[in-house]
Design a protein around this motif. Structure first.
Motif, PDB file in Angstrom:
ATOM      1  N   ARG A   1     -16.107 -18.148  24.183  1.00 52.72           N
ATOM      2  CA  ARG A   1     -16.085 -17.003  25.114  1.00 52.72           C
ATOM      3  C   ARG A   1     -17.382 -16.919  25.906  1.00 52.72           C
ATOM      4  NH1 ARG A   1     -13.085 -11.881  22.132  1.00 52.72           N
ATOM      5  NH2 ARG A   1     -11.347 -13.101  21.304  1.00 52.72           N
ATOM      6  N   VAL A   2     -18.508 -17.130  25.230  1.00 52.68           N
ATOM      7  CA  VAL A   2     -19.801 -17.116  25.931  1.00 52.68           C
ATOM      8  C   VAL A   2     -19.791 -18.177  27.043  1.00 52.68           C
ATOM      9  CG1 VAL A   2     -22.267 -17.610  25.680  1.00 52.68           C
ATOM     10  CG2 VAL A   2     -21.088 -16.184  23.975  1.00 52.68           C
ATOM     11  N   ASN A   3     -19.304 -19.374  26.727  1.00 51.39           N
ATOM     12  CA  ASN A   3     -19.228 -20.437  27.736  1.00 51.39           C
ATOM     13  C   ASN A   3     -18.395 -19.979  28.926  1.00 51.39           C
ATOM     14  OD1 ASN A   3     -20.769 -22.321  26.343  1.00 51.39           O
ATOM     15  ND2 ASN A   3     -19.002 -23.301  25.365  1.00 51.39           N
ATOM     16  N   GLN A   4     -17.231 -19.449  28.657  1.00 49.08           N
ATOM     17  CA  GLN A   4     -16.360 -19.034  29.756  1.00 49.08           C
ATOM     18  C   GLN A   4     -17.017 -17.947  30.599  1.00 49.08           C
ATOM     19  OE1 GLN A   4     -12.832 -18.159  27.369  1.00 49.08           O
ATOM     20  NE2 GLN A   4     -11.748 -19.787  28.480  1.00 49.08           N
ATOM     21  N   GLN A   5     -17.650 -16.983  29.918  1.00 49.50           N
ATOM     22  CA  GLN A   5     -18.320 -15.904  30.634  1.00 49.50           C
ATOM     23  C   GLN A   5     -19.461 -16.456  31.490  1.00 49.50           C
ATOM     24  OE1 GLN A   5     -19.143 -13.923  26.968  1.00 49.50           O
ATOM     25  NE2 GLN A   5     -17.177 -12.825  26.912  1.00 49.50           N
ATOM     26  N   ASP A   6     -20.215 -17.373  30.934  1.00 51.69           N
ATOM     27  CA  ASP A   6     -21.340 -17.951  31.678  1.00 51.69           C
ATOM     28  C   ASP A   6     -20.849 -18.794  32.861  1.00 51.69           C
ATOM     29  OD1 ASP A   6     -23.471 -16.868  30.288  1.00 51.69           O
ATOM     30  OD2 ASP A   6     -23.542 -18.503  28.825  1.00 51.69           O
ATOM     31  N   PHE A   7     -19.856 -19.619  32.624  1.00 53.58           N
ATOM     32  CA  PHE A   7     -19.417 -20.526  33.693  1.00 53.58           C
ATOM     33  C   PHE A   7     -18.716 -19.734  34.802  1.00 53.58           C
ATOM     34  CE2 PHE A   7     -19.152 -23.897  30.091  1.00 53.58           C
ATOM     35  CZ  PHE A   7     -20.541 -23.994  30.073  1.00 53.58           C
ATOM     36  N   ASP A   8     -18.037 -18.654  34.432  1.00 50.35           N
ATOM     37  CA  ASP A   8     -17.487 -17.775  35.472  1.00 50.35           C
ATOM     38  C   ASP A   8     -18.610 -17.234  36.364  1.00 50.35           C
ATOM     39  OD1 ASP A   8     -14.914 -18.069  34.607  1.00 50.35           O
ATOM     40  OD2 ASP A   8     -14.721 -16.076  33.734  1.00 50.35           O
ATOM     41  N   ALA A   9     -19.694 -16.809  35.735  1.00 47.36           N
ATOM     42  CA  ALA A   9     -20.830 -16.276  36.510  1.00 47.36           C
ATOM     43  C   ALA A   9     -21.406 -17.360  37.424  1.00 47.36           C
ATOM     44  CB  ALA A   9     -21.907 -15.742  35.565  1.00 47.36           C
ATOM     45  N   CYS A  10     -21.513 -18.581  36.912  1.00 47.08           N
ATOM     46  CA  CYS A  10     -22.049 -19.677  37.741  1.00 47.08           C
ATOM     47  C   CYS A  10     -21.106 -19.964  38.911  1.00 47.08           C
ATOM     48  CB  CYS A  10     -22.237 -20.930  36.895  1.00 47.08           C
ATOM     49  SG  CYS A  10     -23.497 -20.746  35.613  1.00 47.08           S
ATOM     50  N   GLU A  11     -19.819 -19.948  38.644  1.00 47.59           N
ATOM     51  CA  GLU A  11     -18.853 -20.222  39.715  1.00 47.59           C
ATOM     52  C   GLU A  11     -18.830 -19.110  40.751  1.00 47.59           C
ATOM     53  OE1 GLU A  11     -15.071 -21.108  37.851  1.00 47.59           O
ATOM     54  OE2 GLU A  11     -15.664 -23.223  37.589  1.00 47.59           O
ATOM     55  N   ARG A  12     -19.188 -17.912  40.335  1.00 47.31           N
ATOM     56  CA  ARG A  12     -19.274 -16.789  41.258  1.00 47.31           C
ATOM     57  C   ARG A  12     -20.534 -16.892  42.120  1.00 47.31           C
ATOM     58  NH1 ARG A  12     -18.147 -11.250  41.527  1.00 47.31           N
ATOM     59  NH2 ARG A  12     -16.586 -11.342  39.888  1.00 47.31           N
ATOM     60  N   THR A  13     -21.514 -17.634  41.647  1.00 47.02           N
ATOM     61  CA  THR A  13     -22.788 -17.744  42.355  1.00 47.02           C
ATOM     62  C   THR A  13     -22.794 -18.938  43.324  1.00 47.02           C
ATOM     63  OG1 THR A  13     -23.862 -16.773  40.432  1.00 47.02           O
ATOM     64  CG2 THR A  13     -25.288 -17.873  42.012  1.00 47.02           C
ATOM     65  N   GLN A  14     -22.108 -20.001  42.963  1.00 46.11           N
ATOM     66  CA  GLN A  14     -22.150 -21.214  43.803  1.00 46.11           C
ATOM     67  C   GLN A  14     -21.766 -20.946  45.272  1.00 46.11           C
ATOM     68  OE1 GLN A  14     -23.256 -24.280  42.991  1.00 46.11           O
ATOM     69  NE2 GLN A  14     -22.855 -25.004  45.052  1.00 46.11           N
ATOM     70  N   PRO A  15     -20.660 -20.241  45.545  1.00 43.37           N
ATOM     71  CA  PRO A  15     -20.222 -20.157  46.959  1.00 43.37           C
ATOM     72  C   PRO A  15     -21.222 -19.454  47.868  1.00 43.37           C
ATOM     73  CG  PRO A  15     -18.498 -19.351  45.461  1.00 43.37           C
ATOM     74  CD  PRO A  15     -19.728 -19.553  44.639  1.00 43.37           C
ATOM     75  N   THR A  16     -21.996 -18.534  47.347  1.00 43.65           N
ATOM     76  CA  THR A  16     -22.917 -17.764  48.184  1.00 43.65           C
ATOM     77  C   THR A  16     -24.262 -18.455  48.380  1.00 43.65           C
ATOM     78  OG1 THR A  16     -23.077 -16.492  46.156  1.00 43.65           O
ATOM     79  CG2 THR A  16     -22.117 -15.382  48.044  1.00 43.65           C
ATOM     80  N   MET A  17     -24.475 -19.566  47.714  1.00 42.15           N
ATOM     81  CA  MET A  17     -25.741 -20.282  47.878  1.00 42.15           C
ATOM     82  C   MET A  17     -25.936 -20.722  49.334  1.00 42.15           C
ATOM     83  SD  MET A  17     -27.435 -20.336  44.975  1.00 42.15           S
ATOM     84  CE  MET A  17     -26.931 -18.599  44.985  1.00 42.15           C
TER      85      MET A  17
END
Lengths: 384, 384, 384
Positions: free
Chosen positions: A334-350
């Motif tokens: 669950r921690v992995n999924q929560q973290d990777f969701d956050a990373c995927e939410r950050t990539q597009p706005t870079m």
């Protein structure tokens, strides 16, 4: 159980890297050259290659690398390409050969030690000087390999850096004591579960996420239940030797805080009921808890895509008797999924103009700045 | 039935092209300009365009080309683009019009000879000098076309090279005698089967594969059964005029060596029980056996993708009476699959640092070096 | 009902833009910078954001923009990116929050006016000068917003151009009278139907198509039935103030010419039984008919892909009583499909050598040349 005192750190916001570091394919190529193809890269669990002739195909930087168990029982690594006309020797992700690696195109045949042992009409082949061709020179291209913690680490550099300084040193520096990691006997643990994540984000976002816990209260309800101090946003990795303590009513590092398994034999009182997180640059996270170890390997594929392979490692007692590991796996999954969701939410706005000069680091994230400096140094080395 | 004596060839390994020639999109663009859009390109089987108004859309280099059967029975080729605002005239792969090609956007209408025959308000349209617009000048852009062996060959160059030298010459040079190819009367044969392959490999890998037989023993069990000398790795194309002989117990060029059909009428004793392979640069392979012809056309789409269309051509006696061609089709269909698998296994490793300066050619592959020299010359012409 | 007399226009063919303007990703980037990120961009129907806390995520040029209804009832626009570490605030296309916009990564929280209202440990955060951080400075990045015709128009430029000149001026210039558009009371109409089209074509092809009616006779049978003068190929937009008249037997702007709804209250005799088409650069088409308005917004995504969102707007009388709008929707939906098919047929050939210097404009398309000049000016501005 309270968090340790915060040392006198600067409280001002600090800048991050600018957005292009996460979107520019040219920077990613530099990272592949200067980092993934130059440093030690953790490529495979040694036990996945059980017998002589077992092989595994791994992408390291831009290269396809074969890891092979030799007839002498040792592991070796080679570029996965035939020296004749360049065909890929093995196209399967893993497999088992009997004695040799034979190219399926023209049957050039290599020993498990990489030497060219046969080729059609080989006797008639001569080098430019008219001599018989050298079996070593026309053998597979060797890649440096070291085993540690039960994993095969490879290095594509012609002159690999010191494994002790770079890899073991990173762990020691974090734990403050070289003997701590040894007490978990990670090399002798077994893979109880492996989950592979395909993350639509730059690898650095995944590292930065792992390095700080300012996000824990927001996205990790299960983890902060088990490790209450994480709710305060302090990075577990900030303090040398510090492990995050389990909460008062918590019996184990499981999704509901219920009891796990017996502590690993070497774990001492000091480490019991503690969680340690370690980042080994450029692509490894190690998580230590009393009864198991969670080991992440990242395989950066492009500027905005990273494969993460995560092993949950348990003592043979647990795996041999088929005990149910799902409660402990579920917590970090669950921690992995929560973290990777956050990373995927950050990539597009870079790529936004608002991130051209980056964002800001709050005090409990300041050590990410050190990661950024390290990265810029690596890229500068390449430009020199 | 023994292979001919090997002439006194150099036995040293020779270098190949470096990997970037198979991966660099810029080099592929140069190849499109200097090769596929400059040389004669075999585009379509003439008989596929049976009646006046029949058309076929073909990709040649980076252009969409229309091949059209005119009212006078002749074939013509045009760029598939309206002269008004650039809409694609035909989006279907092939079809049949009655009298004209009409653009479906604004109804500009062209005769089957390419002339502009009508447009809404055409009488009011004037050129820059105020004259009625010229029906030829605003007609479809013509593409040079020649028919030979029952195929339409087109050339996008403003000044096409000599068809006789470049195309017919390549066949004559290989067979050593201009009359051999005529004896198969390929133009009058019929398409018994057509199979299209989508190959994830650079077109040059497909050519190089076709040019050598060092791989035959490894990947072509059925072919070497029929042509035993191929098991020795000698390239059928190396020796001027040489055809590979059928094995002793072999009755025909079929998947199991069973009997095929009657030899084509013109085939002489010399060609009977023989297989001839011919490469016509840049994109044609012709395979001659006594009772049929196998004709490959390549359509390179990108640096790592090539469409191959393969026709099995038989005499009208075979096709008209619906005789079963599957035994002969199956032989070369397997060869195609085996070859294209090998090419697809080679493409991904072309980017490896181990192939930066290429691989090596064994003696029986040395003639591939001549292909590489030819390619470099073509690319250099473009850079001049 | 006859078309107006054609003024004395030049009858010579005129050149278009060269093909690379429709295929070169570099030119598309310049267009994003100089046009879509610099001009007013119609982003959303205001009524889609009904209540305070409603938000909509829209792609404008290369930016993700959030349009938000504030607690004061006003609309505001912000870049959709957190000021801390750059996570995308909202990943859903639209939604509703209660009071604030909270970043789901580290919980930085912004008011609906964009100000930073909370962050974990916010009291401890200081700026570089050691002061408390400024809630405005670390608030969301504002984007200029204007409402007109019931739509929210945004501008990413630091200094937006005059809305009156650029947007309202374009409508007035076309209609010849600033009051005409007001009579349709577009702001108070309701969305009866919305259809989104994903068009595989450059945005300029869609504009050029909308600007001329030379294609109408060929591809728009239903439309020319309703508006017979369109069969003559005259562009409705060519003549200031001119509206195309309904055909004699036509009762309404519907797919079969059957009766529509009552005319909108403000529509005068002059506008009754008329169709007006207006292009507002760079991405809006407005179509006025007596009983409804058809409003197109383009969202260019790449050099060869454009999303078009089309609203059919009706008076509240129509929508509130659930009256069947399908007969009027169907007419322009077919027109849209016919037009976008034509654009998709044109995109692939833009790379042909035959279009390197473009095609030609017939006299009734000459005003497209003015659009091309405007575009070149915009691109030149960027290069200065």
């Amino acid at each position: 159980m309270a968090a340790p005192e915060i040392p006198d750190i600067e409280s001002a916001l600090m800048p991050t890297l600018g957005g292009r570091y996460y979107t520019d394919p040219g920077i990613f190529v530099s990272e592949q050259e200067q980092i993934f193809e130059s440093m030690w890269f953790c490529a495979a669990r040694s036990s996945d290659l059980a017998n002589p002739g077992a092989f595994k195909k791994v992408t390291v930087g831009r290269e396809s690398v074969l890891i092979v168990r030799g007839r002498d029982g040792g592991l070796r690594a080679f570029l996965n390409i035939c020296r004749h006309r360049g065909a890929m020797l093995c196209t399967e992700d893993s497999g088992q050969v009997r004695r040799n690696l034979q190219c399926p195109y023209h049957a050039w045949t290599y020993g498990l030690d990489g030497r060219l042992v046969a080729a059609p009409n080989m006797a008639a082949l001569k080098d430019a000087a008219g001599r018989d061709i050298d079996r070593q020179e026309y053998g597979l291209v060797s890649v440096a390999l070291r085993e540690w913690l039960g994993y095969a680490w490879v290095c594509l550099a012609d002159t690999p850096p010191s494994f002790g300084n770079e890899v073991i040193g990173a762990v020691t520096e974090r734990l403050g004591d070289a003997s701590v990691i040894d007490r978990y006997e990670i090399g002798s643990l077994e893979v109880g579960r492996r989950i592979t994540y395909d993350v639509a984000a730059n690898w650095k976002l995944i590292i930065e996420n792992f390095m700080e816990c300012y996000h824990c209260a927001t996205i990790h309800p299960e983890l902060t239940e088990v490790l209450p101090e994480f709710a305060d946003g302090l990075a577990a990795q900030y303090f040398v030797g510090h492990g995050a303590a389990f909460g008062d009513g918590v019996d184990g590092f499981t999704v509901d805080g219920g009891a796990g398994f017996d502590a690993l034999p070497g774990v001492t009182e000091a480490e019991d009921r503690k969680y340690y997180a370690i980042t080994v640059r450029p692509q490894i996270f190690i998580n230590l808890v009393p009864d198991h170890v969670i080991f992440h390997r990242m395989y950066p594929l492009s500027v905005d895509r990273t494969i993460v392979e995560c092993d949950w490692l348990y003592s043979r007692d647990v795996t041999e008797f088929g005990r149910d590991v799902s409660h402990s796996v579920e917590l970090f999954h669950r921690v992995n999924q929560q973290d990777f969701d956050a990373c995927e939410r950050t990539q597009p706005t870079m790529s936004s103009k608002a991130y051209r000069n980056g964002g800001v680091l709050v005090p409990s994230e300041h050590h990410i700045g050190e990661f950024h400096s390290w990265l810029l140094d690596k890229l500068t080395e390449g430009a020199r």
